[in-house]
Scaffold this active site. Sequence first.
Site, short mmCIF file in Angstrom:
data_model
loop_
_atom_site.label_atom_id
_atom_site.label_comp_id
_atom_site.label_asym_id
_atom_site.label_seq_id
_atom_site.Cartn_x
_atom_site.Cartn_y
_atom_site.Cartn_z
N ASP A 395 49.82 36.11 41.46
CA ASP A 395 49.67 36.73 40.15
C ASP A 395 48.85 35.83 39.21
OD1 ASP A 395 50.85 39.04 38.53
OD2 ASP A 395 51.36 37.32 37.26
N GLU A 424 45.07 37.62 42.61
CA GLU A 424 44.95 38.70 41.62
C GLU A 424 44.02 38.20 40.51
OE1 GLU A 424 47.41 41.38 38.42
OE2 GLU A 424 47.48 39.20 38.45
#
Lengths: 671, 671
Positions: A395, A424
Amino acid sequence: MVDHYDVTDRIVIEGIRPSTPNGYPAKAVVGRATAVSADVFRDGHDVLAARVRWRTRGNGKGKWSTAPMRPLGNDRYQAVIEPAEIGAHEVQVEAWTDRIASWRHEIAVKLAAGQDVELELEEGALLLEGALSRADRADRVRIETAIASLRNSQAPPESRLSGALEPALMALLDELPDPSDLTRSAPSPLWVDRERAAVGAWYELFPRSYASPEQGKMGLAGATDRLPAVANMGFDVVYIPPVHPIGRSFRKGRNNSLDPTPEDPGSPWAIGAAEGGHLALHPELGSFSDFDAFVSRARSLGMEVALDYALQCSPEHPWVKEHPEWFHHRPDGTIKYAENPPKKYQDIYPLNMWPSPGPGVSPEKAEADRQALWQACKGIMEFWMGHGVRIFRVDNPHTKPFAFWEWVIAEIQAANPEIIFLAEAFTRPKLMARLAEVGFSQSYTYFTWRNTKAELQEYLTEVALGPKADYMRPSFWPNTPDILGGILRGGGAGAFRLRLVLAACMTPSYGIYSGYELCENQPMSDANEEYFESEKYEIKHRDFSQPGSLVPFVARINDIRRRHPAFSDLGNIAFHHSGNDQILCWSKVDPAADDVMLMVVNLDPHNTHEDTLGLDLPALGFEWHESYEAFDELTGMSFMWTGANPYVRLDPGLPAHVLHLRRHGRGGTAA
Amino acid sequence: MVDHYDVTDRIVIEGIRPSTPNGYPAKAVVGRATAVSADVFRDGHDVLAARVRWRTRGNGKGKWSTAPMRPLGNDRYQAVIEPAEIGAHEVQVEAWTDRIASWRHEIAVKLAAGQDVELELEEGALLLEGALSRADRADRVRIETAIASLRNSQAPPESRLSGALEPALMALLDELPDPSDLTRSAPSPLWVDRERAAVGAWYELFPRSYASPEQGKMGLAGATDRLPAVANMGFDVVYIPPVHPIGRSFRKGRNNSLDPTPEDPGSPWAIGAAEGGHLALHPELGSFSDFDAFVSRARSLGMEVALDYALQCSPEHPWVKEHPEWFHHRPDGTIKYAENPPKKYQDIYPLNMWPSPGPGVSPEKAEADRQALWQACKGIMEFWMGHGVRIFRVDNPHTKPFAFWEWVIAEIQAANPEIIFLAEAFTRPKLMARLAEVGFSQSYTYFTWRNTKAELQEYLTEVALGPKADYMRPSFWPNTPDILGGILRGGGAGAFRLRLVLAACMTPSYGIYSGYELCENQPMSDANEEYFESEKYEIKHRDFSQPGSLVPFVARINDIRRRHPAFSDLGNIAFHHSGNDQILCWSKVDPAADDVMLMVVNLDPHNTHEDTLGLDLPALGFEWHESYEAFDELTGMSFMWTGANPYVRLDPGLPAHVLHLRRHGRGGTAA
């Protein structure tokens, strides 16, 4: 000073690919052919020979393998290598002046011109004598015979030469580097991944949405029951958001509101509560044996689990009390929460990944804090690897130092080269590329925001055919829990079909977030591309068997991808001409497998479009005026086409052809 | 190991330009603005600041100068530097997290949103306290005042903040690097030349053709008399082929024949005879005082002499006897002459620039031979520098090792940074670029063979706007004694005019070989692009006053180049639209000098062409619908144009406009 030059400074070897701009490892896939190329030249007109050698470079170094390089023109040479193991490798280009080849060329031309070649024959004999010492014992007789023939002054020149021009001898000599000016490039690092790092269909689901309390099932147990359906759709990877306890203070309610009800479950990315932090499992998801069962069930269905790795903490995360030095502090002593002024994210404390010296913090203390934090972050991965996780979806990696990723990925992969990291990296282009360069196996991309024909062609040309393709593997996601973009909002089921075909048939790695197959398409607002009633903040119950579900279509696409090796490669994409701005046509070809796929998509979700295409038939392996079969894998219909200009017509409901182009009698029909 | 990272690993500085692919010096010109740019970024969203610093790097190191870098977007930053001395320099990019700028942005947004900023005000005070220690004593009071204001809790926040936002203070703080994460790129080498290395009009002449024995004048004396006419045409450099004794054995006769008459003078490139080698002057050219007078006369006319530097020998060159080890030998002991099989060049012995060990030659002996040869080759340049030569035009540099050029140019320029080297690199693209990279100041190019609009646009885009422009300076020659190419053969005077306008108005450095102004255009044959009755093998007497001579046109072009600074830059070229494939339109703009030049050329030497152009007016500094004057420097005619689509019509006789675009009242009319 003249004395700092060596004869190996004479041959230039440069521009080696695959490579990265700053010397980090380029990427390859085990067992897959990888082209290695370089510019190789020197002054003058002598013929050069070149080869690639490569070996593993882990704790010990492996044995060198070699492959001859062939000239591509314009002083560029290429070899194809096929690494046999995963892990760290090094690649070197070797080149030398091929004096024997130069001599062969010269004497052939002179003989043809009728010139006296007595001296040239003796020069050849001397060159072969030089090669004798470098040859294997078994090959020496062959070379000695050729030398004797060259010096046989009784015979005519053509006959004296013939022994030296014998193909087997020439091939043997071509492979013998001449040590007198053998020149080596600096070793180039190459990281070799397992196939899933480059090829795979991903499916994202929130396990907690599959709990069925009435059956006594916790989130993970319910999600485990969902796995067969995911496997039936043909996915390879199941990606799940963080599974840790969720903070309660400043918890976000439905639709990201600041006033949650006590029942609101909170965002999984607000990690940490009294029950624990990154090493704990949310109690409502179940126990670790539930987690292990989830991973194990996925594996038995031929899938892998990718776990979210989000380095941030809720205010109740145990680290906040145990390691306040790992966070940012304000002048009043409070810990700094996340902000994007004027927005406040009081439920999130970012980690201070690089603590600074300051009042009460010596440089030594700051450095010790950094090392302890980085080790703890690495420990999170190792913990979940202990529970069977082999893929991490990371993330917001661009908000942590590149040096951290470089270190932690290298550390993890040194012991476990099979671990895969998906970044990401929804950030600026240079940060996205840098993350790939320092070690991420794959990256989310801007595909989500590339809609028009020009945008898609330009973007694919960049990510699949440009220099970044040496180390950045794009993953195309039509949607994510954060992004419901472009034509998906108002384009109906046809839009979902076409974006799926684009993602799945352009790049080897792609994914969808669950709900896509139900065409969920209600955004927060025109300006906010998040979902209305986002699953990030609430439990969603979906009926996957509802009429109009795209489940069969998704399954069909993934099946086609698996049956056609052409979809496993990134750099084999080529665009073909359509004069219609709404019709995008591209091919993927695997020449070794004789697999030729041609995709035609109508990008307009509202109108039917038609066109006469302009195919580059030779690039597809056909003659310009040949007849061939175009078998549509989506519909099972077959078209007989002749030449480069077939007519296509696509309506918005089924806006794509996925065509298997076959020569007559090439065989094979699709299921 | 976590401990090998430093906080300066956090900021990434990469892609610095100007640069070369392999770390050799990029090139700049003294006193001329040079843009230095780099990608600068780090993780997260903090504001970064960056600057360039540079200094001389010769025997001693100079003092650093600095220039602030401004963001160009997409994480690229740029500064403009102006090196004040010629010679070796180094350039570094420095970057740091600009915490004060980040804070200014954050507090402004929060204030605007009506949030409480008490803590932010104190954070600002702490940041300014940090800056105090880095500021000059004179600036401290200003900073202390701002701190006191930030902490004045009696005042409203806006007023407390205002001192910290005062422009002079912000500018002061912007220039103060924050030492806590100040990050520096590795130093990039930059070579700074005098202007003539980049800008100049060259004229090639064979001095021996200007001898007039009836007046008792040797070649050089006659050529000296020719110099005023060359200067009147506006040339900056007079380039002369080798002036050394010419070999007699296997001398080439007229038209490169193998059977010369005793009167044939031979090719100047067959260097060396009983009278001497590279350090001697051909007796028929005159004495060294004639040579010195030639150089001196050129200088007094504002011109320089470029001397040919051709590393090859005739069979009678003194080195052949004195240093047989500097040549290639054959099995029968003879020295190897030059060949391009089946062609033989028995009048030329190539030097063996990198002697190899072999029978009777130990590795130490081979190495000593190499060093002695390279020193001798360097000695040739030093000898002629002693006679005033400051520019060498290097013959066939691609047939000698790159390492030799790297060494010899560095050696010469270390002591004499004003020396300029033009590479006659008519070779493959990568060799041409490598020669530029290792040190040549300028390079001949493929311009000679670029004729169509598409070819010219593509080639200029490559050499003027691509990465090679950082170190390779193209020199455009419409003709040379070896090359009479393309439309010059059958296009008449118009073709000579248009190729001159292309060469002179596209690149800052260009040249012609004498005879061009007389439109000499008879090739050896259709297949052989050399001149018929080439001056390489015979004396040519020309009547430069003959009717139809282009002397006035050449003079006009060179005068325009001198009066318009826009022609001194390479990277300022931009192409403008014409729908007519025979009409090429480009601009050169010097914004600092407010100099806007627009060229329109009819590439077809046989037909009149017309078109309505599509100008990118904003790129030229005009509004889309503005009216402006287009003054044709070639004819003195003036056109009033409005908007982006002027009409042009060019007949083959005068196939070019060279237009000075001027706003009304901008003043200045051409002479």
